[in-house]
Design a protein around this motif. Structure first.
Motif, PDB file in Angstrom:
ATOM      1  N   GLN A   1       0.841  -1.189   0.000  1.00  0.00           N
ATOM      2  CA  GLN A   1       0.000   0.000   0.000  1.00  0.00           C
ATOM      3  C   GLN A   1       0.881   1.245   0.000  1.00  0.00           C
ATOM      4  N   VAL A   2       0.492   2.224  -0.738  1.00  0.00           N
ATOM      5  CA  VAL A   2       1.256   3.455  -0.829  1.00  0.00           C
ATOM      6  C   VAL A   2       0.880   4.393   0.315  1.00  0.00           C
ATOM      7  N   GLN A   3       1.888   4.968   0.938  1.00  0.00           N
ATOM      8  CA  GLN A   3       1.651   5.985   1.957  1.00  0.00           C
ATOM      9  C   GLN A   3       2.431   7.239   1.602  1.00  0.00           C
ATOM     10  N   LEU A   4       1.779   8.371   1.791  1.00  0.00           N
ATOM     11  CA  LEU A   4       2.410   9.670   1.560  1.00  0.00           C
ATOM     12  C   LEU A   4       2.380  10.451   2.868  1.00  0.00           C
ATOM     13  N   VAL A   5       3.518  10.975   3.255  1.00  0.00           N
ATOM     14  CA  VAL A   5       3.612  11.703   4.515  1.00  0.00           C
ATOM     15  C   VAL A   5       4.229  13.066   4.259  1.00  0.00           C
ATOM     16  N   GLU A   6       3.438  14.120   4.496  1.00  0.00           N
ATOM     17  CA  GLU A   6       3.931  15.487   4.318  1.00  0.00           C
ATOM     18  C   GLU A   6       4.580  16.003   5.589  1.00  0.00           C
TER      19      GLU A   6
ATOM     20  N   ARG B   1       7.602   0.997  -4.192  1.00  0.00           N
ATOM     21  CA  ARG B   1       8.684   0.936  -5.170  1.00  0.00           C
ATOM     22  C   ARG B   1       8.358   1.635  -6.472  1.00  0.00           C
ATOM     23  N   THR B   2       7.075   1.904  -6.744  1.00  0.00           N
ATOM     24  CA  THR B   2       6.712   2.477  -8.028  1.00  0.00           C
ATOM     25  C   THR B   2       6.602   3.992  -7.987  1.00  0.00           C
TER      26      THR B   2
ATOM     27  N   ILE C   1       8.168  23.156  -7.510  1.00  0.00           N
ATOM     28  CA  ILE C   1       8.020  21.737  -7.195  1.00  0.00           C
ATOM     29  C   ILE C   1       9.224  20.988  -7.758  1.00  0.00           C
ATOM     30  N   SER C   2       9.687  20.003  -7.006  1.00  0.00           N
ATOM     31  CA  SER C   2      10.800  19.182  -7.460  1.00  0.00           C
ATOM     32  C   SER C   2      10.650  17.791  -6.846  1.00  0.00           C
ATOM     33  N   ARG C   3      11.468  16.862  -7.306  1.00  0.00           N
ATOM     34  CA  ARG C   3      11.403  15.510  -6.762  1.00  0.00           C
ATOM     35  C   ARG C   3      12.771  14.878  -6.787  1.00  0.00           C
ATOM     36  N   ASP C   4      12.956  13.940  -5.865  1.00  0.00           N
ATOM     37  CA  ASP C   4      14.164  13.137  -5.807  1.00  0.00           C
ATOM     38  C   ASP C   4      13.707  11.688  -5.772  1.00  0.00           C
ATOM     39  N   ASN C   5      13.732  11.031  -6.918  1.00  0.00           N
ATOM     40  CA  ASN C   5      13.209   9.672  -6.988  1.00  0.00           C
ATOM     41  C   ASN C   5      14.061   8.683  -6.196  1.00  0.00           C
ATOM     42  N   ALA C   6      15.322   8.982  -6.023  1.00  0.00           N
ATOM     43  CA  ALA C   6      16.178   8.101  -5.231  1.00  0.00           C
ATOM     44  C   ALA C   6      15.765   8.110  -3.762  1.00  0.00           C
ATOM     45  N   LYS C   7      15.165   9.222  -3.330  1.00  0.00           N
ATOM     46  CA  LYS C   7      14.715   9.345  -1.942  1.00  0.00           C
ATOM     47  C   LYS C   7      13.210   9.192  -1.798  1.00  0.00           C
TER      48      LYS C   7
ATOM     49  N   ARG D   1      -1.188   7.188 -10.011  1.00  0.00           N
ATOM     50  CA  ARG D   1      -0.588   5.895 -10.329  1.00  0.00           C
ATOM     51  C   ARG D   1      -0.635   5.557 -11.811  1.00  0.00           C
ATOM     52  N   THR D   2      -1.197   6.458 -12.623  1.00  0.00           N
ATOM     53  CA  THR D   2      -1.198   6.233 -14.067  1.00  0.00           C
ATOM     54  C   THR D   2       0.155   6.632 -14.627  1.00  0.00           C
TER      55      THR D   2
END
Length: 126
Positions: free
Chosen positions: A1-6, A27-28, A70-76, A100-101
């Motif tokens: 299950q996916v969890q997002l924590v701000e 992982r996705t 906005i930015s992202r770090d996929n490794a983290k 998730r698409t």
């Protein structure tokens, strides 16, 4: 299950800055577009910013363009929202969301997002 924590919300004076983070499990994550939304008391949840899965495309609401990044770090497994030149009207609960698409770009509609964090409060005093 996916969890997002701000995290990263708080109280700041007008003109100040905050950096929100959203840590994702799963992982996705790196294949999903991500977005930030906000909801002020008595108002509907509204789009703030979004980023494509690879990070090469970003999208902003007109009200935050030039002030938020906005930015992202996929490794983290983390997406960020850098907020500068904050205004009292930016006061809201900020939510990150995952789509998730697997697609190019990133959607602006909240109905395209499948997973949501619990939100973090941002309060900007005048």
């Amino acid at each position: 299950q996916v969890q997002l924590v701000e995290s990263g919300g708080g109280l700041v004076q007008a003109g100040g800055s905050l950096r929100l983070s959203c840590a994702a499990s799963g992982r996705t994550f790196s294949r999903w577009p991500m977005g930030w939304f906000r909801q002020a008391p008595g108002k509907e949840r509204e789009f703030v910013a979004a980023i494509s899965w690879i990070g090469d495309s970003t999208y902003y609401a007109d009200s935050v363009k030039g002030r938020f990044t906005i930015s992202r770090d996929n490794a983290k497994n983390t997406v960020y929202l850098q907020m500068n030149s904050l205004k009292p009207e930016d006061t809201a609960v900020y939510y990150c969301a995952a789509d998730r698409t697997v697609r190019a770009g990133a959607p602006r509609s909240l109905y395209d997002y499948n997973y949501w964090g619990q939100g973090t409060q941002v309060t900007v005093s005048s």
